[in-house]
Design an enzyme around this catalytic site. Structure first.
Site, PDB file in Angstrom:
ATOM      1  N   HIS A  82       0.841  -1.201   0.000  1.00  0.00           N
ATOM      2  CA  HIS A  82       0.000   0.000   0.000  1.00  0.00           C
ATOM      3  C   HIS A  82       0.873   1.247   0.000  1.00  0.00           C
ATOM      4  CE1 HIS A  82       0.871  -0.656   4.228  1.00  0.00           C
ATOM      5  NE2 HIS A  82       0.338   0.508   4.572  1.00  0.00           N
ATOM      6  N   HIS A 109       1.319   3.812   1.966  1.00  0.00           N
ATOM      7  CA  HIS A 109       1.771   4.563   3.136  1.00  0.00           C
ATOM      8  C   HIS A 109       3.297   4.681   3.061  1.00  0.00           C
ATOM      9  CE1 HIS A 109      -2.016   3.879   5.808  1.00  0.00           C
ATOM     10  NE2 HIS A 109      -2.082   5.009   5.128  1.00  0.00           N
ATOM     11  N   ASP A 124       5.822   4.579   4.986  1.00  0.00           N
ATOM     12  CA  ASP A 124       6.757   3.625   5.598  1.00  0.00           C
ATOM     13  C   ASP A 124       6.883   2.319   4.808  1.00  0.00           C
ATOM     14  OD1 ASP A 124       4.058   3.383   6.561  1.00  0.00           O
ATOM     15  OD2 ASP A 124       4.721   1.963   8.074  1.00  0.00           O
ATOM     16  N   HIS A 125       6.001   2.106   3.843  1.00  0.00           N
ATOM     17  CA  HIS A 125       6.077   0.881   3.031  1.00  0.00           C
ATOM     18  C   HIS A 125       6.619   1.123   1.624  1.00  0.00           C
ATOM     19  CE1 HIS A 125       3.734  -1.937   5.671  1.00  0.00           C
ATOM     20  NE2 HIS A 125       3.551  -0.767   6.272  1.00  0.00           N
ATOM     21  N   HIS A 174      -7.253  -2.301   5.739  1.00  0.00           N
ATOM     22  CA  HIS A 174      -6.328  -1.386   6.420  1.00  0.00           C
ATOM     23  C   HIS A 174      -6.787   0.077   6.412  1.00  0.00           C
ATOM     24  CE1 HIS A 174      -2.668   0.269   7.981  1.00  0.00           C
ATOM     25  NE2 HIS A 174      -2.216   0.731   6.833  1.00  0.00           N
ATOM     26  N   ASP A 203      -0.229  -4.397   5.898  1.00  0.00           N
ATOM     27  CA  ASP A 203      -0.874  -3.865   7.108  1.00  0.00           C
ATOM     28  C   ASP A 203      -2.357  -4.209   7.045  1.00  0.00           C
ATOM     29  OD1 ASP A 203       1.557  -2.799   7.619  1.00  0.00           O
ATOM     30  OD2 ASP A 203       0.928  -0.697   7.633  1.00  0.00           O
ATOM     31  N   HIS A 221       5.955  -5.795  11.636  1.00  0.00           N
ATOM     32  CA  HIS A 221       5.375  -4.452  11.797  1.00  0.00           C
ATOM     33  C   HIS A 221       5.068  -4.156  13.272  1.00  0.00           C
ATOM     34  CE1 HIS A 221       2.740  -0.961  10.812  1.00  0.00           C
ATOM     35  NE2 HIS A 221       3.388  -0.945   9.666  1.00  0.00           N
TER      36      HIS A 221
END
Lengths: 305, 305
Positions: free
Chosen positions: B60, B62, B64-65, B137, B208, B266
């Protein structure tokens, strides 16, 4: 004022060196110069307080100098930051940040004040200002100078006593540059007990650049010059081609600019730490007060007088 | 097939844990699932060969990914890569990459093949395929499964010899599933000397997600399930609110999906490594074959038969 080298590798990270980021710790704030990928984690691994970060200055829009901002903004939002963050950089920085914020899904919990700058004064605070000038890298790249304003001169208790000024609030007033009147009606001016204003410190950061005369002018008399030194002298041509300096170039610039200390920065990942030691010896033959920076090195910059 | 956990922290990095990235090493290629900020340096610090990377799968958008992709592309270009790189991710990944390439100045030396996917087959190779399914998520998030195709059954030298097949090229032909004719004119079919096809391995990565029934179906019988386990059970509400699972949720999903092994992933940066050990004990009461992953952990996935 302390400088912490958070990332000292050039173009690509190595096991030992992160991507460009230099922190300047002032009393009440933390300033960041460049913000390569991984900077937020380098801050976490250092003894710096990430929450104190108030201003970020970007030299140019190459990924290794700028890609860490996005993660920093996300982390600040996750931490619920409400204090604004000022970001300064060359034209294009605003589009970069807008694109990131639009395409990577996170909500900012604070104001990001982005200023695109090209030359001259960047920001002025009570006790310092930051200026910039374009250097010679290929893409539009800025060098930055953080210059402290002069501090008041030294107060002489001996002179004050000799003039009959009683210790206490009147001393303070004179120290702050204000004239006072003694009980006997005599006026004492501050210059009678306070020395000449003392110069502040000057820190100059070149960003990525070929050796250029602009840099010599801009860094004149700096207490510390942090300069691109990507390659050794055998790779002089490669350095010029890529818009970089050799470590010898950097040492010569430092010499011509009459700086007090030189920190080489942006070392090519090709060099081992052993190579780095050898290069350090070479530059010290030209400019003795020099060193090649490494990650997490923190140095204190003393006043020159 | 080996799995290396390159970054196991959730949302923010810590001193010990980098941002999400999981590498799967196959014979000829390296696959990356998610690519948080700092992934290229984590690869450098591991024993993985960065040049072998062929495919990146993003769960996804976000930060941090996904924020580590940009630096990876720049580094590959600096290294002069010419082999194409395939990037798979949910709708929006293409805009993200275009925005980065446009606003951060670097030239790509290789093709980046971006595919936006929503559900179902992602990519099929000779010996494996990757599928995906949306999970729960908040933003559109994919879970991925890497599934190896069945391997040929076991060849029995004893049976071959008993049937009078001489050792050599004819054995090879039978192993490859082809019938052969002996000198005496007798035909031997492969199923006479080769056992039933043996199942390949199945690795599932949740991305996530809140605990969801889709995940139970999708992970059914996996050899390894890597599942979001951001919080402990006391923060169940916070987990649901943020679109995450607790470690207990993950253990229950693993149980219901009948997987062979569970890796929790995570982990919130709030937990110390001591907390992590305690949480690991808790989940093993529910699902014994489970562990909480840590950076640079490499595990081998055996065939189940």
């Amino acid at each position: 004022m302390k400088i912490t080298f958070l990332g000292t590798s050039g173009s690509m990270p190595t096991k030992d060196r992160g991507l460009p980021a230099i922190a300047i710790r002032k009393e009440r704030e933390l300033l960041l110069f460049d913000c390569g990928e991984g900077t937020q984690r380098q801050i976490l691994k250092s003894d710096l307080k990430i929450g104190k970060l108030s201003k970020v200055f970007i030299t140019h829009l190459h990924g290794d100098h700028v890609l860490g901002i996005a993660g920093l903004l996300q982390t600040f939002s996750l931490l619920g930051r409400d204090k604004p963050l000022e970001i300064y950089g060359p034209p294009g920085i605003s589009d970069f940040l807008k694109a990131i914020i639009k395409t990577v899904k996170f909500t900012l919990t604070f104001d990001v004040k982005v200023s695109e700058i090209e030359k001259g004064l960047v920001v002025e605070e009570e006790d310092y200002y930051v200026t910039c000038t374009p250097v010679d890298h290929g893409v539009y790249t800025l060098a930055y100078a953080l210059i402290e304003k002069p501090r008041p001169g030294k107060f002489s208790p001996e002179k004050a006593e000799a003039l009959g000024v009683p210790k206490g609030p009147l001393w303070k007033k004179l120290q702050l540059g204000k004239p006072i009147t003694l009980e006997n009606g005599r006026v004492i001016r501050p210059e009678q007990v306070v020395g000449k204003p003392r110069p502040g410190r000057k820190i100059v950061y070149s960003g990525d650049t070929r050796p250029c005369s602009e840099m010599i002018k801009f860094a004149q008399g700096a207490d510390l010059l942090i300069h691109d030194g990507t390659f050794d002298q055998n790779l002089k041509e490669k350095a010029l081609e890529g818009g970089h300096s050799t470590v010898i170039d950097a040492a010569k610039i430092a010499l011509k600019a009459g700086v007090k200390r030189l920190a080489i920065f942006h070392i090519s990942p090709r060099y081992t730490e052993e190579d780095v030691k050898k290069l350090e010896k070479e530059i010290r033959d030209i400019f003795p007060a020099s060193f090649i920076s490494y990650d997490f090195l923190t140095i204190h910059i003393p006043y020159s007088s």
